[in-house]
Scaffold this motif. Structure first.
Motif, PDB file in Angstrom:
ATOM      1  N   ILE A 186       0.841  -1.195   0.000  1.00 13.14           N
ATOM      2  CA  ILE A 186       0.000   0.000   0.000  1.00 13.14           C
ATOM      3  C   ILE A 186       0.878   1.248   0.000  1.00 13.14           C
ATOM      4  O   ILE A 186       0.605   2.226  -0.714  1.00 13.14           O
ATOM      5  N   ASP A 187       1.955   1.214   0.770  1.00 13.43           N
ATOM      6  CA  ASP A 187       2.927   2.304   0.764  1.00 13.43           C
ATOM      7  C   ASP A 187       3.515   2.509  -0.625  1.00 13.43           C
ATOM      8  O   ASP A 187       3.612   3.639  -1.121  1.00 13.43           O
ATOM      9  N   LEU A 188       3.905   1.419  -1.273  1.00  7.84           N
ATOM     10  CA  LEU A 188       4.502   1.523  -2.611  1.00  7.84           C
ATOM     11  C   LEU A 188       3.523   2.087  -3.626  1.00  7.84           C
ATOM     12  O   LEU A 188       3.882   2.932  -4.450  1.00  7.84           O
ATOM     13  N   LEU A 189       2.276   1.628  -3.566  1.00  9.38           N
ATOM     14  CA  LEU A 189       1.271   2.105  -4.520  1.00  9.38           C
ATOM     15  C   LEU A 189       1.076   3.609  -4.381  1.00  9.38           C
ATOM     16  O   LEU A 189       1.083   4.346  -5.377  1.00  9.38           O
ATOM     17  N   ARG A 190       0.905   4.091  -3.162  1.00 10.10           N
ATOM     18  CA  ARG A 190       0.697   5.524  -2.957  1.00 10.10           C
ATOM     19  C   ARG A 190       1.923   6.319  -3.415  1.00 10.10           C
ATOM     20  O   ARG A 190       1.792   7.362  -4.077  1.00 10.10           O
ATOM     21  N   TRP A 191       3.097   5.839  -3.084  1.00 12.14           N
ATOM     22  CA  TRP A 191       4.363   6.499  -3.433  1.00 12.14           C
ATOM     23  C   TRP A 191       4.540   6.596  -4.942  1.00 12.14           C
ATOM     24  O   TRP A 191       4.897   7.647  -5.473  1.00 12.14           O
ATOM     25  N   MET A 192       4.244   5.516  -5.640  1.00 15.85           N
ATOM     26  CA  MET A 192       4.441   5.480  -7.085  1.00 15.85           C
ATOM     27  C   MET A 192       3.403   6.307  -7.845  1.00 15.85           C
ATOM     28  O   MET A 192       3.719   6.926  -8.867  1.00 15.85           O
ATOM     29  N   MET A 193       2.182   6.339  -7.347  1.00 15.90           N
ATOM     30  CA  MET A 193       1.093   6.936  -8.110  1.00 15.90           C
ATOM     31  C   MET A 193       0.917   8.438  -7.867  1.00 15.90           C
ATOM     32  O   MET A 193       0.005   9.037  -8.420  1.00 15.90           O
ATOM     33  N   PHE A 224      -6.491   9.377  -7.093  1.00 18.32           N
ATOM     34  CA  PHE A 224      -5.424  10.311  -6.785  1.00 18.32           C
ATOM     35  C   PHE A 224      -5.734  11.693  -7.364  1.00 18.32           C
ATOM     36  O   PHE A 224      -6.487  11.827  -8.332  1.00 18.32           O
ATOM     37  N   LYS A 225      -5.128  12.709  -6.773  1.00 21.60           N
ATOM     38  CA  LYS A 225      -5.402  14.078  -7.201  1.00 21.60           C
ATOM     39  C   LYS A 225      -4.883  14.372  -8.593  1.00 21.60           C
ATOM     40  O   LYS A 225      -5.339  15.312  -9.246  1.00 21.60           O
ATOM     41  N   ASN A 226      -3.933  13.565  -9.073  1.00 19.06           N
ATOM     42  CA  ASN A 226      -3.419  13.770 -10.429  1.00 19.06           C
ATOM     43  C   ASN A 226      -4.287  13.104 -11.498  1.00 19.06           C
ATOM     44  O   ASN A 226      -3.940  13.108 -12.678  1.00 19.06           O
ATOM     45  N   GLY A 227      -5.420  12.515 -11.081  1.00 17.77           N
ATOM     46  CA  GLY A 227      -6.341  11.909 -12.043  1.00 17.77           C
ATOM     47  C   GLY A 227      -6.145  10.426 -12.249  1.00 17.77           C
ATOM     48  O   GLY A 227      -6.947   9.794 -12.956  1.00 17.77           O
ATOM     49  N   SER A 228      -5.128   9.841 -11.650  1.00 19.64           N
ATOM     50  CA  SER A 228      -4.906   8.403 -11.787  1.00 19.64           C
ATOM     51  C   SER A 228      -5.664   7.650 -10.695  1.00 19.64           C
ATOM     52  O   SER A 228      -6.201   8.252  -9.760  1.00 19.64           O
ATOM     53  N   TYR A 229      -5.682   6.320 -10.824  1.00 20.75           N
ATOM     54  CA  TYR A 229      -6.409   5.478  -9.882  1.00 20.75           C
ATOM     55  C   TYR A 229      -5.506   4.378  -9.336  1.00 20.75           C
ATOM     56  O   TYR A 229      -4.558   3.942 -10.001  1.00 20.75           O
ATOM     57  N   GLY A 230      -5.842   3.917  -8.155  1.00 18.75           N
ATOM     58  CA  GLY A 230      -5.159   2.790  -7.555  1.00 18.75           C
ATOM     59  C   GLY A 230      -6.158   1.745  -7.097  1.00 18.75           C
ATOM     60  O   GLY A 230      -7.284   2.078  -6.706  1.00 18.75           O
ATOM     61  N   ILE A 231      -5.746   0.498  -7.150  1.00 21.45           N
ATOM     62  CA  ILE A 231      -6.577  -0.616  -6.679  1.00 21.45           C
ATOM     63  C   ILE A 231      -5.745  -1.437  -5.700  1.00 21.45           C
ATOM     64  O   ILE A 231      -4.585  -1.749  -5.969  1.00 21.45           O
ATOM     65  N   VAL A 232      -6.347  -1.772  -4.561  1.00 19.21           N
ATOM     66  CA  VAL A 232      -5.694  -2.610  -3.561  1.00 19.21           C
ATOM     67  C   VAL A 232      -6.517  -3.874  -3.364  1.00 19.21           C
ATOM     68  O   VAL A 232      -7.736  -3.810  -3.214  1.00 19.21           O
ATOM     69  N   GLU A 233      -5.853  -5.016  -3.402  1.00 18.59           N
ATOM     70  CA  GLU A 233      -6.469  -6.286  -3.017  1.00 18.59           C
ATOM     71  C   GLU A 233      -5.512  -6.972  -2.062  1.00 18.59           C
ATOM     72  O   GLU A 233      -4.391  -7.329  -2.435  1.00 18.59           O
ATOM     73  N   GLY A 234      -5.914  -7.102  -0.808  1.00 14.44           N
ATOM     74  CA  GLY A 234      -5.033  -7.711   0.179  1.00 14.44           C
ATOM     75  C   GLY A 234      -5.752  -8.757   1.001  1.00 14.44           C
ATOM     76  O   GLY A 234      -6.876  -8.540   1.446  1.00 14.44           O
ATOM     77  N   THR A 235      -5.104  -9.893   1.213  1.00  8.25           N
ATOM     78  CA  THR A 235      -5.733 -10.970   1.965  1.00  8.25           C
ATOM     79  C   THR A 235      -4.680 -11.865   2.611  1.00  8.25           C
ATOM     80  O   THR A 235      -3.542 -11.963   2.125  1.00  8.25           O
TER      81      THR A 235
END
Length: 364
Positions: A186-193, A224-235
């Protein structure tokens, strides 16, 4: 640099190995169960005259005055211990998550600035060769505009794992799969996007681990504020063992996938102008660590030592740790309320979700 470790549980061996590899003076080990600290000292052949063991971390701080402390206790104690260490003037490496409330994270940031000490949060996967290569591509604009990214964490944690420590899976001391296992990706996704988030929509559930308070499945959509999207699936429900941790990025000029057990391999590198280099890049920037913790602790420690010595911010700062925590809490809040959660969030704590699954035995 005089170093001490507070918390000698499951992850402690990675911290001590990294401390030794970076030439730190391992002055003290502390755990409420003295035998854990003694066993760790014995495992790494640390002489008792060189490395003292404690059950009281405040006594340790007073007597040993370490320049650098790693906090690897149960998650719910991170903030309290970290704040005490800062008051004693110690620089800190805090295991993830930085805290279990945004208020505590903010106080860690505020007090560390006031006291002039450095705080690093242990999101060690940022140092993976694969992740460093992808980050370089983002910073150089190789992928063009990013459209969306996907973080998948498909792991297994059985009952024996949770029985090793009674705090696991509780709202007061831990949280569920998203907070404990999935927060790295989740940290990586936010950082990258692009870091800055507009809103979060999340769903969590407790499908298998009914003896826990918190979730074993979490799914979220992030705008995200830049117009991109993120998806998280964790289990933590994957049968019968850990399957994968993957990070996908989809951009106008590139499609990239980091995979393996802990995003330690580049499995896809389809980037405009680099078609002929793809296989070489995948081979060069992939690692095969023995477990999901990877090889990131050693470079994280090296970076922190340099940050202290040169008076700069560490590569993974307290603010970075707060951002990862905020996103997990936003997913929890959205699941609890059934509504979109605008960002940034006001103060929020994992304790606010106590009892979330009790009414239905599963869904909130």
């Amino acid at each position: 640099m005089r170093y001490a470790l507070i918390g000698c549980g499951r992850i402690a061996v990675n911290h001590i190995a990294a401390a030794k590899e970076n030439g730190l003076d391992i002055a003290a080990l502390c755990d409420l169960a003295l035998e854990k600290a003694e066993k760790l000292r014995e495992k790494f052949l640390l002489h008792e005259n060189q490395t003292r063991v404690y059950t009281d971390y405040k006594k340790m701080l007073r007597e040993m005055k370490p320049e650098l402390v790693a906090v690897a206790s149960e998650s719910g104690k991170h903030a309290e211990i970290a704040l005490d260490c800062i008051r004693y003037g110690s620089n800190l490496i805090i295991e993830k998550p930085i805290a279990l409330s945004l208020g505590d994270a903010d106080e860690i940031i505020r007090l560390s600035r006031e006291q002039g000490v450095k705080v690093c949060v242990c999101h060690q996967n940022r140092f993976n060769k694969s992740i460093q290569k992808i980050r370089e591509g983002i910073e150089r604009g190789k992928f063009g505009k990013l459209y969306h990214g996907v973080a998948n964490i498909r792991w297994n944690r059985d009952r024996s794992y949770y029985e090793q420590a009674p705090w696991r899976g509780t709202w007061e001391q831990d949280g569920g799969a998203l907070m404990n296992q999935c927060i790295h990706n989740i940290d990586l996704l936010r950082w990258m996007m692009g870091d800055e988030i507009e809103e979060v929509i999340g769903v969590t559930d407790r499908l298998l681990h009914t003896y826990l308070e918190a979730e074993d499945l979490g799914i979220a959509i992030i705008r995200f504020k830049n117009g991109s999207y993120g998806i998280v699936e964790g289990t933590t429900n994957v049968f019968p063992r850990n399957l994968e941790e993957t990070l996908y990025l989809f951009g106008e000029k590139g499609t990239v996938k980091a995979g393996g057990k802990s995003v330690n391999r580049i499995e896809e590198w389809i980037v405009a102008g680099e078609e002929e280099q793809a296989e070489q890049i995948k081979e060069r920037f992939s690692e095969t660590p023995p477990n999901v913790y990877g090889y990131g602790h050693k470079p994280l420690y090296a970076d922190m030592v340099e940050a202290v010595e040169t008076n700069r911010e560490p590569y993974v700062s307290a603010e970075d740790g707060r951002k990862a925590l905020e996103l997990v809490l936003a997913i929890y809040r959205s699941s609890q309320t059934g509504k979109r959660v605008p960002m940034p969030m006001a103060d929020c704590s994992s304790k606010e979700f106590d009892g979330m699954f009790e009414k239905s035995g599963g869904r909130p």
